[in-house]
Scaffold this active site. Structure first.
Site, PDB file in Angstrom:
ATOM      1  CE1 TYR A  53      -3.177  -2.886   0.249  1.00 32.12           C
ATOM      2  CE2 TYR A  53      -3.612  -2.016   1.955  1.00 32.12           C
ATOM      3  CZ  TYR A  53      -4.380  -2.492   0.391  1.00 32.12           C
ATOM      4  OH  TYR A  53      -5.190  -3.580   1.247  1.00 32.12           O
ATOM      5  CG  HIS A 128      -2.177  -8.958  -0.781  1.00 32.54           C
ATOM      6  ND1 HIS A 128      -1.683  -7.594  -0.692  1.00 32.54           N
ATOM      7  CD2 HIS A 128      -3.263  -8.054  -1.030  1.00 32.54           C
ATOM      8  CE1 HIS A 128      -2.335  -6.850  -1.020  1.00 32.54           C
ATOM      9  NE2 HIS A 128      -3.293  -7.383  -1.294  1.00 32.54           N
ATOM     10  CB  SER A 208     -13.150  -3.095  -2.136  1.00 33.30           C
ATOM     11  OG  SER A 208     -13.721  -1.778  -2.943  1.00 33.30           O
ATOM     12  N   PRO A 209     -16.075  -3.443   1.080  1.00 36.48           N
ATOM     13  CG  PRO A 209     -15.951  -2.540   3.032  1.00 36.48           C
ATOM     14  CD  PRO A 209     -15.235  -2.701   1.917  1.00 36.48           C
ATOM     15  CG  LEU A 210     -17.990   0.790   1.385  1.00 35.71           C
ATOM     16  CD1 LEU A 210     -17.650   2.510   2.260  1.00 35.71           C
ATOM     17  CD2 LEU A 210     -19.586   0.761   2.645  1.00 35.71           C
ATOM     18  N   GLY A 211     -18.273  -1.328  -2.372  1.00 32.92           N
ATOM     19  CA  GLY A 211     -18.303  -1.851  -3.659  1.00 32.92           C
ATOM     20  C   GLY A 211     -19.912  -0.998  -4.483  1.00 32.92           C
TER      21      GLY A 211
END
Length: 294
Positions: A53, A128, A208-211
């Site tokens: 990151y 990863h 990315s849970p709010l995709g």
């Protein structure tokens, strides 16, 4: 804050995905540190990072170092915070992502991550992404060696299939504690991996849970965001943000789920953390079940 477990470790039901603090379009360090502190103030005790990151080619580990500084400068107790990091991917500086999951690389990467985090042992170390050029058993075997030599306390795997989860579980046994795959209102391809994780007693950490509700950090400022879905309608009825509804929906999917929404502003993670206050009713869950935001 409400809590869930990763193996024998209790963590907040909502974590902080720290990637946006270090990649392209990242905030300045003052705001980045303030974002981590806001998460801690909200009761967040799980911070998700990775050695990859970062933005430029010469700053590997940027996010890990940032998290270490943020924790060190926080005024309260951080001994209960679980920092989960990852190894096996790289960023050459041109916006692309590479994959290198040879045992030698993973061992070196884990040792470097522990040093950057200032930890005697990494609380949760995640592979990863599977490397198509390396047998999966060899990559997972490196995690086993890291567990045995005490470099890491627990292992996780990311971006995996059900077959890879089963094989990793056979190799690592109780040392495997989590799976991190993409899962959101818009992307539900990992339903089988979620259910298997639940069966095996593994935590499932959607990335990315709010995709479909918010732009991913990988999309950049011009990425699409849907409007007018059931998530938005229920949010308006409840008087909260659609993001909070999306996270409450994820929490309702399974007790194994611990979302790690990304944030680059204190207000964002403060709002996300409040998703634990919501309990969606049967009607709301039914409305959200088949929604696929564009």
């Amino acid at each position: 804050m409400r809590y869930r477990t990763i193996a024998h470790t209790t963590v907040s039901a909502i974590g902080l995905g720290a990637m946006p603090l270090s990649i392209e379009h990242r905030p300045d360090e003052t705001r980045a540190i303030a974002t981590v502190h806001a998460a801690l103030d909200a009761g967040v005790t799980l911070v998700d990072t990775a050695d990859s990151y970062h933005w430029h080619a010469d700053e590997a580990g940027h996010n890990e170092l940032l998290i270490a500084r943020a924790l060190a400068s926080y005024g309260g107790d951080t001994s209960h915070v679980l920092v989960a990091t990852k190894g096996g991917r790289g960023r050459p500086g041109d916006g692309s992502w590479t994959v290198t999951a040879t045992p030698a690389h993973l061992k070196q990467a884990a040792e470097a991550s522990a040093k950057r985090l200032g930890a005697d042992a990494i609380g949760l170390y995640q592979l990863h992404k599977p490397d198509p050029t390396v047998p999966w058993a060899e990559s997972v075997g490196a995690l086993r060696e890291l567990l045995e030599d005490g470099t890491i306390r627990a292992a996780g795997i990311s971006n995996v299939t059900t077959a890879q989860i089963r094989q990793a579980h056979q190799i690592l046994g109780d040392g495997l504690v989590s799976v991190q795959n993409q899962y959101s209102p818009a992307v539900r391809d990992s339903e089988a991996e979620l259910r298997l994780s639940e069966q095996l007693g593994l935590a499932f950490l959607p990335w990315s849970p709010l995709g479909g509700i918010s732009r991913s950090s990988l999309d950049g400022p011009a990425g699409p965001t849907s409007v007018g879905t059931a998530f938005h309608r229920i949010a308006a009825e409840r008087g909260v943000s659609p993001q909070r509804i999306a996270l409450a929906w994820l929490l309702a999917r399974s007790p194994a789920v611990i979302p790690v929404p990304g944030a680059s502003r204190p207000a964002s993670i403060t709002d996300s953390a409040r998703a634990v206050e919501l309990t969606l009713d049967t009607r709301e869950l039914a409305e959200l079940e088949d929604v696929r935001p564009d």
